[in-house]
Design an enzyme around this catalytic site. Structure first.
Site, PDB file in Angstrom:
ATOM      1  N   ASP A 190     -10.871   6.044  -0.115  1.00  0.00           N
ATOM      2  CA  ASP A 190      -9.745   6.502   0.154  1.00  0.00           C
ATOM      3  C   ASP A 190      -9.527   7.958   0.466  1.00  0.00           C
ATOM      4  OD1 ASP A 190      -6.990   6.973   0.729  1.00  0.00           O
ATOM      5  OD2 ASP A 190      -6.469   5.276  -0.633  1.00  0.00           O
ATOM      6  N   SER A 243       0.842  -1.336  -0.207  1.00  0.00           N
ATOM      7  CA  SER A 243      -0.085   0.161   0.156  1.00  0.00           C
ATOM      8  C   SER A 243       0.918   1.175  -0.097  1.00  0.00           C
ATOM      9  CB  SER A 243      -0.988   0.093   1.145  1.00  0.00           C
ATOM     10  OG  SER A 243      -1.498   1.174   1.497  1.00  0.00           O
ATOM     11  N   GLY A 244       0.844   2.092  -0.733  1.00  0.00           N
ATOM     12  CA  GLY A 244       1.531   3.102  -1.075  1.00  0.00           C
ATOM     13  C   GLY A 244       1.372   4.261  -0.186  1.00  0.00           C
ATOM     14  N   GLY A 259      -1.637   5.240  -3.334  1.00  0.00           N
ATOM     15  CA  GLY A 259      -0.402   5.096  -3.979  1.00  0.00           C
ATOM     16  C   GLY A 259      -0.335   3.861  -4.946  1.00  0.00           C
ATOM     17  N   THR A 260      -0.737   2.529  -4.637  1.00  0.00           N
ATOM     18  CA  THR A 260      -1.036   1.420  -5.311  1.00  0.00           C
ATOM     19  C   THR A 260      -1.853   1.908  -6.335  1.00  0.00           C
ATOM     20  OG1 THR A 260      -2.408   0.327  -3.949  1.00  0.00           O
ATOM     21  CG2 THR A 260      -0.136  -0.241  -3.718  1.00  0.00           C
TER      22      THR A 260
END
Length: 341
Positions: A254, A61-62, A259-260
């Site tokens: 979110d 997860s970014g 990020g991902t």
């Protein structure tokens, strides 16, 4: 043990810890947890395992990685350069080693974090998914650390503006599309074959390169003609959708640009010829926060065309706390109530 092995332990034997941290009364629907562990992987200062709602343990997860890197630096567990400056270190995620470059201020703030992610790739483009009460929806499927259904919001058979006041409807529609996509076009990672999907959805509203004033924050720097711009809304699960129970047709959004999800969107754009290697990609969330991504190089994953993406963003410490459970607490693992869950 590797973070992949640790992830398995948390999933199979320690999920009560995730529930305790993320469910009420200690958590809320959009909360995540990161377990920071020692790592034996060469180049890694620490490892981390990510835990999210609905018993989802992503391979990567970014935004969680950026938060972990920020917390490690600002707590002193990873020492900052004296007087500020640039520092390089690694973090082991379940997907593997993530290279971190942090820009630190002289007063001890991690001002920006750049992560070099694991390989991202497209599994399928232009899949037609039949969604009850909505109709046919065109979906791209890509892996960016999680399995994403990527939907161009302009192609939906209904109008859906990606603004905070539409959050409930965005979550409802997104969760329905995601569930239908998972049922009608299941996927699994070609190497980490136990990781199946899709498990998350991103609505993307692309702006033309350097000319979409609607996507520009008026307080931000001027748009760059050489960059690609987009806005998103990322829909995550907070329970199991049941088609015959409308109350379960909901999810959560979110708050970060994801990020991902940014990596998955960049992989799709690259596959379509709309984003080049080393070209900046400015991706804004539903609350207008920003990640800047870039595709560093092309690679392969089990024979599939793939790319190595990087993401730059910032994290901010919001609290220092100690989580406790009273031995007489009737809900030691927490609880959910349908008004917000």
């Amino acid at each position: 043990a590797s973070m992949m092995a640790a992830r398995q332990v948390f999933m199979e034997h320690c999920d009560h810890v995730r529930q305790l941290l993320l469910l009420e009364p200690r958590g809320y629907p959009c909360q995540n947890a990161n377990y920071v562990l020692e790592s034996s992987l060469p180049g890694a200062a620490f490892g981390f395992v990510i835990a999210e709602q609905n018993k989802i343990y992503p391979l990567m997860s970014g935004h969680n990685c950026i938060c972990v890197a920020t917390a490690l630096l600002e707590s002193g567990l990873v020492p900052m350069p004296a007087g500020g400056g640039t520092i390089h270190f690694g973090l082991e995620a379940p997907v593997g080693l993530i290279e971190i470059t942090a820009e630190c201020s002289a007063d001890g703030k991690a001002e920006s974090i750049t992560l070099r992610n694991a390989a991202s790739f497209v599994e399928a483009l232009d899949i037609q998914i039949s969604v009850p009460d909505i109709g046919m929806v065109t979906v791209d499927i890509a892996f960016g650390g999680m399995w994403y259904a990527v939907v161009d919001v302009k192609t939906l058979p209904l109008h859906l503006a990606l603004v905070p006041e539409n959050g409930r409807e965005i979550a409802r529609i997104g969760e329905m599309i995601k569930t239908a996509c998972r049922e009608q076009h299941p996927v699994c990672h070609p190497i980490h074959t136990e990781y199946t999907g899709v498990d998350i959805l991103v609505f993307c509203e692309a702006g033309s390169t350097g000319s979409s004033a609607a996507l520009q924050d008026t307080s931000a720097a001027p748009l760059l003609p050489s960059a690609v711009y987009a806005k998103n809304a990322v829909v995550m699960s907070k329970g199991e959708l049941q088609w015959d129970v409308p109350q379960t047709h909901t999810g959560m959004l979110d708050r970060s640009p994801c990020g991902t999800g940014t990596c998955a969107v960049m992989a799709v754009l690259y596959q379509r010829g709309k984003l080049a290697l080393l070209q900046s990609f400015h991706h804004r969330s539903i609350v207008n926060s920003l990640f800047v991504g870039r595709l560093e190089e092309e690679t392969q994953v089990a024979g599939k065309r793939a790319v190595i993406p990087s993401i730059t963003g910032s994290g901010y410490v919001t609290q220092y706390c100690e989580i406790v459970v009273d031995p007489l607490d009737p809900f030691p693992n927490g609880f959910t109530v349908g008004d917000i869950w």
